[in-house]
Design an enzyme around this catalytic site. Structure first.
Site, PDB file in Angstrom:
ATOM      1  N   CYS A   1      28.411 -34.313 -55.599  1.00 28.59           N
ATOM      2  CA  CYS A   1      28.123 -35.156 -54.447  1.00 28.59           C
ATOM      3  C   CYS A   1      28.355 -36.619 -54.838  1.00 28.59           C
ATOM      4  O   CYS A   1      27.980 -37.025 -55.949  1.00 28.59           O
ATOM      5  CB  CYS A   1      26.668 -34.962 -54.001  1.00 28.59           C
ATOM      6  SG  CYS A   1      26.189 -35.947 -52.559  1.00 28.59           S
TER       7      CYS A   1
ATOM      8  N   HIS B   1      27.778 -28.763 -46.443  1.00 24.59           N
ATOM      9  CA  HIS B   1      27.350 -29.822 -47.369  1.00 24.59           C
ATOM     10  C   HIS B   1      27.082 -31.107 -46.584  1.00 24.59           C
ATOM     11  O   HIS B   1      26.077 -31.790 -46.829  1.00 24.59           O
ATOM     12  CB  HIS B   1      28.438 -30.049 -48.431  1.00 24.59           C
ATOM     13  CG  HIS B   1      28.126 -31.142 -49.421  1.00 24.59           C
ATOM     14  ND1 HIS B   1      27.848 -30.906 -50.748  1.00 24.59           N
ATOM     15  CD2 HIS B   1      28.059 -32.492 -49.260  1.00 24.59           C
ATOM     16  CE1 HIS B   1      27.608 -32.058 -51.369  1.00 24.59           C
ATOM     17  NE2 HIS B   1      27.744 -33.040 -50.484  1.00 24.59           N
ATOM     18  N   GLU B   2      27.977 -31.418 -45.626  1.00 22.58           N
ATOM     19  CA  GLU B   2      27.812 -32.668 -44.850  1.00 22.58           C
ATOM     20  C   GLU B   2      26.637 -32.583 -43.880  1.00 22.58           C
ATOM     21  O   GLU B   2      25.858 -33.525 -43.773  1.00 22.58           O
ATOM     22  CB  GLU B   2      29.095 -32.990 -44.076  1.00 22.58           C
ATOM     23  CG  GLU B   2      30.334 -33.168 -44.946  1.00 22.58           C
ATOM     24  CD  GLU B   2      30.066 -34.015 -46.179  1.00 22.58           C
ATOM     25  OE1 GLU B   2      30.595 -33.661 -47.257  1.00 22.58           O
ATOM     26  OE2 GLU B   2      29.308 -35.001 -46.111  1.00 22.58           O
TER      27      GLU B   2
ATOM     28  N   HIS C   1      23.365 -33.253 -45.439  1.00 23.26           N
ATOM     29  CA  HIS C   1      23.041 -34.678 -45.646  1.00 23.26           C
ATOM     30  C   HIS C   1      22.313 -35.261 -44.440  1.00 23.26           C
ATOM     31  O   HIS C   1      21.473 -36.141 -44.589  1.00 23.26           O
ATOM     32  CB  HIS C   1      24.312 -35.508 -45.887  1.00 23.26           C
ATOM     33  CG  HIS C   1      24.773 -35.544 -47.306  1.00 23.26           C
ATOM     34  ND1 HIS C   1      23.983 -35.970 -48.354  1.00 23.26           N
ATOM     35  CD2 HIS C   1      25.961 -35.224 -47.871  1.00 23.26           C
ATOM     36  CE1 HIS C   1      24.652 -35.907 -49.499  1.00 23.26           C
ATOM     37  NE2 HIS C   1      25.863 -35.449 -49.219  1.00 23.26           N
TER      38      HIS C   1
HETATM   39  O1  LIG Z   1      28.808 -35.472 -48.903  1.00 25.55           O
HETATM   40  C1  LIG Z   1      29.964 -35.596 -49.333  1.00 25.55           C
HETATM   41  N1  LIG Z   1      30.219 -35.771 -50.628  1.00 25.55           N
HETATM   42  O2  LIG Z   1      29.186 -35.956 -51.454  1.00 25.55           O
HETATM   43  C2  LIG Z   1      31.550 -35.657 -51.193  1.00 25.55           C
HETATM   44  C3  LIG Z   1      31.757 -34.282 -51.801  1.00 25.55           C
HETATM   45  C4  LIG Z   1      31.745 -33.205 -50.741  1.00 25.55           C
HETATM   46  C5  LIG Z   1      32.156 -31.811 -51.251  1.00 25.55           C
HETATM   47  C6  LIG Z   1      31.336 -31.302 -52.451  1.00 25.55           C
HETATM   48  C7  LIG Z   1      31.347 -29.776 -52.315  1.00 25.55           C
HETATM   49  C8  LIG Z   1      31.674 -29.455 -50.892  1.00 25.55           C
HETATM   50  C9  LIG Z   1      31.920 -30.764 -50.165  1.00 25.55           C
HETATM   51  C10 LIG Z   1      33.085 -34.332 -52.542  1.00 25.55           C
HETATM   52  O3  LIG Z   1      34.117 -34.445 -51.906  1.00 25.55           O
HETATM   53  N2  LIG Z   1      33.085 -34.315 -53.910  1.00 25.55           N
HETATM   54  N3  LIG Z   1      31.935 -34.178 -54.609  1.00 25.55           N
HETATM   55  C11 LIG Z   1      31.811 -34.926 -55.856  1.00 25.55           C
HETATM   56  C12 LIG Z   1      33.048 -35.114 -56.642  1.00 25.55           C
HETATM   57  C13 LIG Z   1      34.156 -34.290 -56.139  1.00 25.55           C
HETATM   58  C14 LIG Z   1      34.349 -34.437 -54.650  1.00 25.55           C
HETATM   59  C15 LIG Z   1      35.396 -33.461 -54.188  1.00 25.55           C
HETATM   60  O4  LIG Z   1      35.124 -32.310 -53.998  1.00 25.55           O
HETATM   61  N4  LIG Z   1      36.587 -34.052 -53.996  1.00 25.55           N
HETATM   62  C16 LIG Z   1      37.750 -33.419 -53.612  1.00 25.55           C
HETATM   63  C17 LIG Z   1      37.895 -32.033 -53.540  1.00 25.55           C
HETATM   64  C18 LIG Z   1      39.137 -31.528 -53.111  1.00 25.55           C
HETATM   65  C19 LIG Z   1      40.144 -32.396 -52.792  1.00 25.55           C
HETATM   66  C20 LIG Z   1      39.940 -33.759 -52.897  1.00 25.55           C
HETATM   67  N5  LIG Z   1      38.747 -34.269 -53.316  1.00 25.55           N
HETATM   68 NI    NI Z   2      27.408 -35.151 -50.627  1.00 24.92          NI
END
Ligand SMILES: O=CN(O)C[C@@H](CC1CCCC1)C(=O)N1NCCC[C@H]1C(=O)Nc1ccccn1
Ligand code: NI
Length: 186
Positions: free
Chosen positions: A113, A156-157, A160
């Protein structure tokens, strides 16, 4: 533009608050917020811009993560092949999961996250399939069915917006406990 410094981290109470429903028509401020959150996702998924502005790549961003306790989140799930259209792209407002599979699903790699600056291992147990009702920026009601990765991202969203963080769903006794009908999503 939204930068990493605008994203609040664990310890900020907004992350654990119940966000308020959004009123339509969107205020100027809410329209700007929605556009800025989607712009963050687009910038963060562009390697050059992400590097230039020091952005962590993300596929979703919820308003509480930028310290706005409202029920709004931007979602941008890219396709495998970067030339294709995204798998799912929208700003989901006042989202409600109106039905879901009994069958659970979890990302094989676990979750992270942007508001959690530490790695927490374990299966984040969610629904494998959901029917999601939400309003888009134009105030149009949408009802869509999602499964696997896009379904996980939206859950996940939506979490939040209710003060829930991914690790709340990890089994404390055995983080990788998985009953036999758990769909592991890679
Ligand atoms: O609430 C929203 N958040 O906290 C951003 C989160 C949301 C995802 C986490 C798991 C399901 C939804 C997020 O995107 N990440 N989590 C932290 C670092 C990595 C990043 C990620 O998965 N990136 C990514 C993945 C594929 C393609 C491009 N980028
Ligand atoms: Ni998140």
């Amino acid at each position: 533009m939204i930068k990493m410094r605008d994203i609040i981290r664990e310890g900020n109470h907004t992350l654990r608050a119940e966000a308020k429903q959004v009123k339509f028509p969107l205020s100027e401020a809410d329209q700007k917020l929605a556009n800025d959150m989607m712009e963050y996702l687009e910038n963060s998924q562009d390697p050059e811009l992400a590097k230039k502005y020091g952005l962590r790549a993300g596929v979703g961003l919820a308003a509480p993560q930028v310290d706005v306790s409202e029920q709004m989140a931007a979602v941008l799930v890219p396709s495998e092949n970067e030339d294709d259209e995204p798998v799912f792209k929208d700003v989901i407002i006042n989202p409600v999961i109106i039905s879901h599979s009994v069958q659970p699903g979890a990302l094989t790699e676990g979750e992270g996250c942007l508001s959690v600056d530490r790695d927490i291992a374990g299966y984040v147990i969610r629904h494998d399939r959901i029917t999601l009702r939400y309003y888009n920026m134009a105030g149009e009601e949408k009802k869509i069915r999602l499964k696997n990765y896009p379904a996980i991202v939206c859950q996940h969203e939506i979490d939040h917006l209710h003060g829930i963080l991914f690790y709340d769903h990890i089994n404390g006794d055995n983080p990788f406990a998985a009953d036999d009908d758990l769909v592991l999503i890679s």
